[in-house]
Every structure is written in C-alpha cells, then in structure tokens.
Design a protein around this motif. Sequence first.
Motif, PDB file in Angstrom:
ATOM      1  N   THR A 115     -41.225  19.494 -35.810  1.00 39.30           N
ATOM      2  CA  THR A 115     -41.334  20.958 -35.768  1.00 39.30           C
ATOM      3  C   THR A 115     -41.928  21.390 -34.436  1.00 39.30           C
ATOM      4  O   THR A 115     -41.479  22.369 -33.839  1.00 39.30           O
ATOM      5  N   TYR A 121     -44.281  26.061 -37.715  1.00 43.36           N
ATOM      6  CA  TYR A 121     -43.167  26.623 -36.947  1.00 43.36           C
ATOM      7  C   TYR A 121     -43.564  27.971 -36.344  1.00 43.36           C
ATOM      8  O   TYR A 121     -43.276  28.249 -35.177  1.00 43.36           O
ATOM      9  N   VAL A 175     -45.634  27.385 -33.342  1.00 44.99           N
ATOM     10  CA  VAL A 175     -44.821  26.863 -32.241  1.00 44.99           C
ATOM     11  C   VAL A 175     -44.053  27.986 -31.548  1.00 44.99           C
ATOM     12  O   VAL A 175     -44.078  28.096 -30.321  1.00 44.99           O
ATOM     13  N   VAL A 176     -43.374  28.820 -32.308  1.00 46.19           N
ATOM     14  CA  VAL A 176     -42.515  29.826 -31.683  1.00 46.19           C
ATOM     15  C   VAL A 176     -43.272  31.025 -31.133  1.00 46.19           C
ATOM     16  O   VAL A 176     -42.721  31.788 -30.344  1.00 46.19           O
ATOM     17  N   VAL A 227     -35.677  23.813 -36.882  1.00 40.44           N
ATOM     18  CA  VAL A 227     -36.044  24.853 -37.842  1.00 40.44           C
ATOM     19  C   VAL A 227     -35.134  26.065 -37.672  1.00 40.44           C
ATOM     20  O   VAL A 227     -34.699  26.671 -38.653  1.00 40.44           O
ATOM     21  N   GLU A 228     -34.822  26.426 -36.431  1.00 45.30           N
ATOM     22  CA  GLU A 228     -33.916  27.549 -36.186  1.00 45.30           C
ATOM     23  C   GLU A 228     -32.556  27.280 -36.819  1.00 45.30           C
ATOM     24  O   GLU A 228     -31.924  28.177 -37.371  1.00 45.30           O
ATOM     25  N   ALA A 237     -38.228  22.775 -32.221  1.00 48.36           N
ATOM     26  CA  ALA A 237     -38.168  24.022 -32.984  1.00 48.36           C
ATOM     27  C   ALA A 237     -36.724  24.394 -33.287  1.00 48.36           C
ATOM     28  O   ALA A 237     -36.441  25.097 -34.253  1.00 48.36           O
ATOM     29  N   GLN A 264     -45.437  23.796 -43.297  1.00 48.18           N
ATOM     30  CA  GLN A 264     -44.460  23.504 -42.244  1.00 48.18           C
ATOM     31  C   GLN A 264     -43.959  24.800 -41.623  1.00 48.18           C
ATOM     32  O   GLN A 264     -43.797  24.896 -40.418  1.00 48.18           O
ATOM     33  N   ARG A 265     -43.739  25.812 -42.439  1.00 46.35           N
ATOM     34  CA  ARG A 265     -43.333  27.123 -41.916  1.00 46.35           C
ATOM     35  C   ARG A 265     -44.438  27.720 -41.052  1.00 46.35           C
ATOM     36  O   ARG A 265     -44.168  28.356 -40.034  1.00 46.35           O
TER      37      ARG A 265
END
Length: 187
Positions: free
Chosen positions: A98, A158, A161-162, A105-106, A102, A154-155
């Motif tokens: 993740t 993410y 990260v973004v 996930v996208e 990324a 996990q979300r």
Amino acid sequence: MTADVRRGNRGPAASAGNRLAILAAARVVFATRGYHAPLSAVAKEAGVSQGVLYRHFPTRLALALAVFDEHWTEYERLAADPDPGAFVRLWSLVIERTINEAAFVEMVVDARRQAADYDGAERMRSLLGPSLARAQAAGLADAALTVDDVMLAQRMVYGIVVTAVDTTALRDQVRRALATARLLPPA
C-alpha cells in the motif's frame, strides 16, 4: 551494398514477448507515475505501439488487474500458511505494498466502480479471516480484532499515502497510525 537491417513485423510470433514487456512496463509506470498514468507511457516503456498494448489489454483496468495478479498469488500463498505468524507476514506485505504501490489500491477502487463482479474485498477478507484467527489463537494478534478492522486500517494507510505532502516521513506516519489503531505488525 548494405543490407536492410530493419526489424520486420513479427506479428503473432511477438505476442507473448510483447505481453510480458507490457506487464513489466506497466509495473514500472504504475509504481512511478500512479494508476492513472497515460497508457502511452506504458507502451513507450514496453517498446510497443499503443495498438499492441490495447490488443493485449483493451482497458486500463484489464492491464492493472493483470499487473497486480501476482500480488494476489503471493497473498494467497501467505494466507494458506498454517503458521500463526503468517498473518503478520501477510498484513506487513499488504501495508508495504500500500505504501509502495498506491496504484494497486487505485486499481481496486476503479475495479469496484467499473466491474460489478469484481470481488477484491471479499477475496481479501477470505484470505485475512483464517490467518487472523490463527494469529489470535497464538496470541500474536489482539483477540478483539476483526477482519473489518484490518480492512479499515489498510484504507487508513492508503489515505495517509495519497495525502502525504512530504513522503520522507511516510513510513513513520503509517507506523504511528497503525500503532494508534493497535494494528502495528511486530518489528
């Protein structure tokens, strides 16, 4: 007299090699430029025309699913390991990917929007459930932890990260967030 050394169109003979080159190129492009990078960049990196790329992968999603399929293979292998520590290894790998990818996930988000039959969340739940239960029975994971908690964490990772402005502290920020949520894999 000089010989014509131009490479001729090898047609179907080049198909398997082109597919592998496209997948390798997509891994690089998605990792460096994100899931929404121009597919022309993937074709250029692979050394093929966009027509060849689209012949193998008619949509961005089809390409991404093929690229990230090896992730699922590794997740399945870890989840099947009867060792109670397998959950920690699986969870650590999901978090690491993740952070580093990324685009994966996208792609999952895009798949949920575009493909009604995409089962990524259920697939992940089915991998995490038994593995988490074994870790909990061995005292390696909080007994109150649920698969939904893990998926939510996990979300959360993410999201970190973004939205990171400065990625130099990204791993520390993820570690702190997971520690706060009591979902930090042991060091």
